[in-house]
Design a protein around this motif. Structure first.
Motif, PDB file in Angstrom:
ATOM      1  N   ALA A 148      47.524  40.040  27.780  1.00 25.37           N
ATOM      2  CA  ALA A 148      46.394  40.042  28.705  1.00 25.37           C
ATOM      3  C   ALA A 148      45.089  40.130  27.923  1.00 25.37           C
ATOM      4  CB  ALA A 148      46.505  41.212  29.687  1.00 25.37           C
ATOM      5  N   SER A 149      43.999  39.861  28.610  1.00 24.37           N
ATOM      6  CA  SER A 149      42.659  40.082  28.060  1.00 24.37           C
ATOM      7  C   SER A 149      41.778  40.562  29.201  1.00 24.37           C
ATOM      8  CB  SER A 149      42.085  38.806  27.430  1.00 24.37           C
ATOM      9  OG  SER A 149      41.857  37.810  28.424  1.00 24.37           O
ATOM     10  N   LEU A 150      40.633  41.107  28.859  1.00 27.69           N
ATOM     11  CA  LEU A 150      39.720  41.629  29.874  1.00 27.69           C
ATOM     12  C   LEU A 150      38.459  40.779  29.897  1.00 27.69           C
ATOM     13  CD1 LEU A 150      39.651  44.005  31.894  1.00 27.69           C
ATOM     14  CD2 LEU A 150      38.283  45.246  30.215  1.00 27.69           C
ATOM     15  N   GLN A 151      38.116  40.263  31.074  1.00 28.97           N
ATOM     16  CA  GLN A 151      36.977  39.365  31.231  1.00 28.97           C
ATOM     17  C   GLN A 151      35.964  39.943  32.219  1.00 28.97           C
ATOM     18  OE1 GLN A 151      36.935  36.813  29.120  1.00 28.97           O
ATOM     19  NE2 GLN A 151      38.962  37.524  28.438  1.00 28.97           N
ATOM     20  N   HIS A 152      34.708  39.475  32.089  1.00 33.54           N
ATOM     21  CA  HIS A 152      33.643  39.979  32.957  1.00 33.54           C
ATOM     22  C   HIS A 152      32.761  38.817  33.410  1.00 33.54           C
ATOM     23  CE1 HIS A 152      34.876  43.332  30.318  1.00 33.54           C
ATOM     24  NE2 HIS A 152      34.711  44.064  31.396  1.00 33.54           N
ATOM     25  N   TYR A 153      33.201  38.145  34.461  1.00 37.82           N
ATOM     26  CA  TYR A 153      32.420  37.039  35.004  1.00 37.82           C
ATOM     27  C   TYR A 153      31.680  37.435  36.277  1.00 37.82           C
ATOM     28  CZ  TYR A 153      34.416  34.093  31.444  1.00 37.82           C
ATOM     29  OH  TYR A 153      34.752  33.552  30.221  1.00 37.82           O
ATOM     30  N   ASN A 154      31.652  38.712  36.553  1.00 37.88           N
ATOM     31  CA  ASN A 154      30.796  39.236  37.589  1.00 37.88           C
ATOM     32  C   ASN A 154      29.372  39.363  37.007  1.00 37.88           C
ATOM     33  OD1 ASN A 154      32.844  41.087  36.317  1.00 37.88           O
ATOM     34  ND2 ASN A 154      31.200  42.567  36.597  1.00 37.88           N
ATOM     35  N   PRO A 155      28.310  39.152  37.775  1.00 39.47           N
ATOM     36  CA  PRO A 155      28.317  39.002  39.227  1.00 39.47           C
ATOM     37  C   PRO A 155      28.357  37.556  39.727  1.00 39.47           C
ATOM     38  CG  PRO A 155      26.074  39.277  38.483  1.00 39.47           C
ATOM     39  CD  PRO A 155      26.939  39.339  37.250  1.00 39.47           C
ATOM     40  N   ILE A 156      28.511  36.577  38.828  1.00 44.94           N
ATOM     41  CA  ILE A 156      28.366  35.190  39.287  1.00 44.94           C
ATOM     42  C   ILE A 156      29.488  34.760  40.231  1.00 44.94           C
ATOM     43  CG2 ILE A 156      27.062  34.520  37.230  1.00 44.94           C
ATOM     44  CD1 ILE A 156      29.588  33.067  36.251  1.00 44.94           C
ATOM     45  N   ILE A 157      30.620  35.476  40.211  1.00 46.80           N
ATOM     46  CA  ILE A 157      31.720  35.101  41.106  1.00 46.80           C
ATOM     47  C   ILE A 157      31.928  36.112  42.235  1.00 46.80           C
ATOM     48  CG2 ILE A 157      32.936  33.823  39.306  1.00 46.80           C
ATOM     49  CD1 ILE A 157      34.853  36.217  39.038  1.00 46.80           C
ATOM     50  N   ASP A 158      31.103  37.146  42.275  1.00 46.51           N
ATOM     51  CA  ASP A 158      31.325  38.232  43.238  1.00 46.51           C
ATOM     52  C   ASP A 158      31.370  37.750  44.687  1.00 46.51           C
ATOM     53  OD1 ASP A 158      31.031  39.581  40.871  1.00 46.51           O
ATOM     54  OD2 ASP A 158      29.784  41.169  41.706  1.00 46.51           O
ATOM     55  N   GLU A 159      30.391  36.955  45.062  1.00 42.56           N
ATOM     56  CA  GLU A 159      30.297  36.507  46.454  1.00 42.56           C
ATOM     57  C   GLU A 159      31.502  35.660  46.842  1.00 42.56           C
ATOM     58  OE1 GLU A 159      27.214  34.060  49.399  1.00 42.56           O
ATOM     59  OE2 GLU A 159      26.579  34.648  47.377  1.00 42.56           O
ATOM     60  N   ALA A 160      31.902  34.737  45.976  1.00 39.63           N
ATOM     61  CA  ALA A 160      33.044  33.873  46.272  1.00 39.63           C
ATOM     62  C   ALA A 160      34.331  34.684  46.358  1.00 39.63           C
ATOM     63  CB  ALA A 160      33.178  32.790  45.209  1.00 39.63           C
ATOM     64  N   VAL A 161      34.518  35.629  45.425  1.00 40.58           N
ATOM     65  CA  VAL A 161      35.712  36.469  45.437  1.00 40.58           C
ATOM     66  C   VAL A 161      35.786  37.278  46.724  1.00 40.58           C
ATOM     67  CG1 VAL A 161      36.765  38.503  44.366  1.00 40.58           C
ATOM     68  CG2 VAL A 161      35.986  36.605  42.939  1.00 40.58           C
ATOM     69  N   GLN A 162      34.664  37.849  47.106  1.00 36.50           N
ATOM     70  CA  GLN A 162      34.628  38.661  48.324  1.00 36.50           C
ATOM     71  C   GLN A 162      34.986  37.827  49.558  1.00 36.50           C
ATOM     72  OE1 GLN A 162      30.765  40.345  49.182  1.00 36.50           O
ATOM     73  NE2 GLN A 162      31.619  41.924  50.500  1.00 36.50           N
ATOM     74  N   LYS A 163      34.481  36.614  49.617  1.00 38.01           N
ATOM     75  CA  LYS A 163      34.714  35.753  50.776  1.00 38.01           C
ATOM     76  C   LYS A 163      36.139  35.217  50.813  1.00 38.01           C
ATOM     77  CE  LYS A 163      32.942  31.597  53.072  1.00 38.01           C
ATOM     78  NZ  LYS A 163      31.917  30.505  53.019  1.00 38.01           N
ATOM     79  N   ILE A 164      36.619  34.699  49.695  1.00 37.54           N
ATOM     80  CA  ILE A 164      37.928  34.037  49.666  1.00 37.54           C
ATOM     81  C   ILE A 164      39.067  35.022  49.907  1.00 37.54           C
ATOM     82  CG2 ILE A 164      39.567  32.810  48.180  1.00 37.54           C
ATOM     83  CD1 ILE A 164      37.121  31.468  46.869  1.00 37.54           C
ATOM     84  N   TRP A 165      38.966  36.214  49.297  1.00 38.02           N
ATOM     85  CA  TRP A 165      40.073  37.171  49.411  1.00 38.02           C
ATOM     86  C   TRP A 165      39.757  38.339  50.338  1.00 38.02           C
ATOM     87  CZ3 TRP A 165      39.234  34.733  44.576  1.00 38.02           C
ATOM     88  CH2 TRP A 165      40.249  33.815  44.232  1.00 38.02           C
ATOM     89  N   ASP A 166      38.714  38.186  51.140  1.00 38.23           N
ATOM     90  CA  ASP A 166      38.374  39.176  52.166  1.00 38.23           C
ATOM     91  C   ASP A 166      38.261  40.585  51.565  1.00 38.23           C
ATOM     92  OD1 ASP A 166      37.729  40.004  54.738  1.00 38.23           O
ATOM     93  OD2 ASP A 166      39.817  40.376  55.299  1.00 38.23           O
ATOM     94  N   ILE A 167      37.470  40.682  50.514  1.00 38.53           N
ATOM     95  CA  ILE A 167      37.264  41.954  49.830  1.00 38.53           C
ATOM     96  C   ILE A 167      36.212  42.776  50.581  1.00 38.53           C
ATOM     97  CG2 ILE A 167      36.582  43.053  47.657  1.00 38.53           C
ATOM     98  CD1 ILE A 167      39.173  41.380  47.511  1.00 38.53           C
ATOM     99  N   PRO A 168      36.459  44.048  50.846  1.00 37.49           N
ATOM    100  CA  PRO A 168      35.460  44.882  51.522  1.00 37.49           C
ATOM    101  C   PRO A 168      34.122  44.863  50.791  1.00 37.49           C
ATOM    102  CG  PRO A 168      37.564  46.032  51.420  1.00 37.49           C
ATOM    103  CD  PRO A 168      37.716  44.793  50.571  1.00 37.49           C
ATOM    104  N   ALA A 169      33.046  44.873  51.546  1.00 40.60           N
ATOM    105  CA  ALA A 169      31.708  44.784  50.960  1.00 40.60           C
ATOM    106  C   ALA A 169      31.408  45.948  50.025  1.00 40.60           C
ATOM    107  CB  ALA A 169      30.660  44.741  52.071  1.00 40.60           C
ATOM    108  N   GLU A 170      32.067  47.081  50.248  1.00 41.36           N
ATOM    109  CA  GLU A 170      31.810  48.270  49.431  1.00 41.36           C
ATOM    110  C   GLU A 170      32.456  48.192  48.052  1.00 41.36           C
ATOM    111  OE1 GLU A 170      33.247  48.336  52.403  1.00 41.36           O
ATOM    112  OE2 GLU A 170      31.583  49.002  53.696  1.00 41.36           O
ATOM    113  N   TRP A 171      33.377  47.254  47.861  1.00 41.91           N
ATOM    114  CA  TRP A 171      34.069  47.138  46.580  1.00 41.91           C
ATOM    115  C   TRP A 171      33.225  46.294  45.622  1.00 41.91           C
ATOM    116  CZ3 TRP A 171      40.036  46.118  47.105  1.00 41.91           C
ATOM    117  CH2 TRP A 171      40.599  47.084  47.960  1.00 41.91           C
ATOM    118  N   THR A 172      32.866  46.854  44.492  1.00 42.27           N
ATOM    119  CA  THR A 172      32.116  46.130  43.470  1.00 42.27           C
ATOM    120  C   THR A 172      33.069  45.654  42.377  1.00 42.27           C
ATOM    121  OG1 THR A 172      30.085  47.390  43.851  1.00 42.27           O
ATOM    122  CG2 THR A 172      30.304  46.291  41.714  1.00 42.27           C
TER     123      THR A 172
END
Length: 202
Positions: A148-172
C-alpha cells in the motif's frame, strides 16, 4: 482477534510505500474489512472521541476514485506535463482497492465546545489520531502480504467523493490508501542515525 502472518516488529520494519501493486489480493474481502474495522475501533483518539472514519472502495468503486482524481488533476496540470501524473494514477488504479480515511468534524467541534481550554488543539489531536489509524491499517496490510501507499489528493476530490459515495458532510477526507498484491519490491530505504533522532536521559 485478528491473526496476522508477521509479528508486530517485523511488520513495522517491512511496511513501505508500494507503488507496484496489482488487482490481485492475498486475503479475502472479509479479512480486509476486518482489518479496517479493527483499526477504526482500537486506534487511539483524544478523550476517546473515536473521530476516525473509513470507507473501503473495491472493484469498480476503486477504479472510479482514481478516474475522478485523474480528471481533477487534468484541470490543473498542464497537458504537456501530465504523463507522469497519468502514470501515477494508472499505478493506483492497478491496485485491488483503496481505503479512504476521514475525520468526523462534528466530533471535533463537540470536543471544542465541551473542553474550551483545549479548543484550538483538537484539530491537531484529530489528525494525530488519524495518522495512527492509517498506520495501523497500513502495517496490518503489510503483515498480510499486501502492499500500500498513502496519498493526499484532497481537497481537489473532496466534493466528488462526498457526492458519489454519499459521505456525510461532517466527514473531512484526510488521505487515500491504494493497496494490492505487490508486483515489485520497494527501493532501498536510507536511515538517519538513531543518535541524531533520539535522546535518553537516565
Amino acid at each position: 482477534m485478528i491473526q496476522t502472518k508477521l509479528d508486530f516488529y517485523k511488520a513495522v520494519k517491512e511496511r513501505r510505500s508500494m507503488y507496484g501493486i496489482s488487482k490481485e489480493t492475498v486475503i479475502s474481502d472479509q479479512k480486509i474489512e476486518e482489518i479496517v474495522a479493527f483499526a477504526v475501533k482500537h486506534a487511539p483518539t483524544a478523550f476517546n472521541s473515536q473521530s476516525g472514519r473509513a470507507v473501503i472502495l473495491l472493484g469498480e468503486n476503486h477504479d472510479k476514485l482514481w478516474n475522478i482524481t485523474e480528471a481533477a488533476l487534468r484541470e490543473i496540470v498542464p497537458a504537456e506535463n501530465f504523463q507522469p501524473t497519468a502514470d501515477k494514477m494508472e499505478s493506483f488504479r492497478n491496485g485491488y482497492g483503496t481505503i479512504l480515511f476521514f475525520e468526523d468534524q462534528s466530533v471535533v467541534k463537540s470536543l471544542q465546545e465541551k473542553f474550551p481550554l483545549y479548543a484550538e488543539k483538537f484539530p491537531e489531536y484529530s489528525l494525530q489520531s488519524s495518522g495512527m489509524l492509517q498506520y495501523i491499517v497500513w502495517t496490518a496490510l503489510e503483515a498480510e502480504g499486501l502492499g500500500a501507499s498513502l496519498q493526499h489528493y484532497n481537497p481537489i476530490i473532496d466534493e466528488a467523493v462526498q457526492k458519489i459515495w454519499d459521505i456525510p458532510a461532517e466527514w473531512t477526507l484526510v488521505s487515500q490508501m491504494p493497496f494490492g498484491k505487490p508486483t515489485a519490491a520497494a527501493g532501498e530505504k536510507q536511515f538517519i542515525s538513531i543518535e541524531e533522532r533520539m535522546k535518553v536521559f537516565k
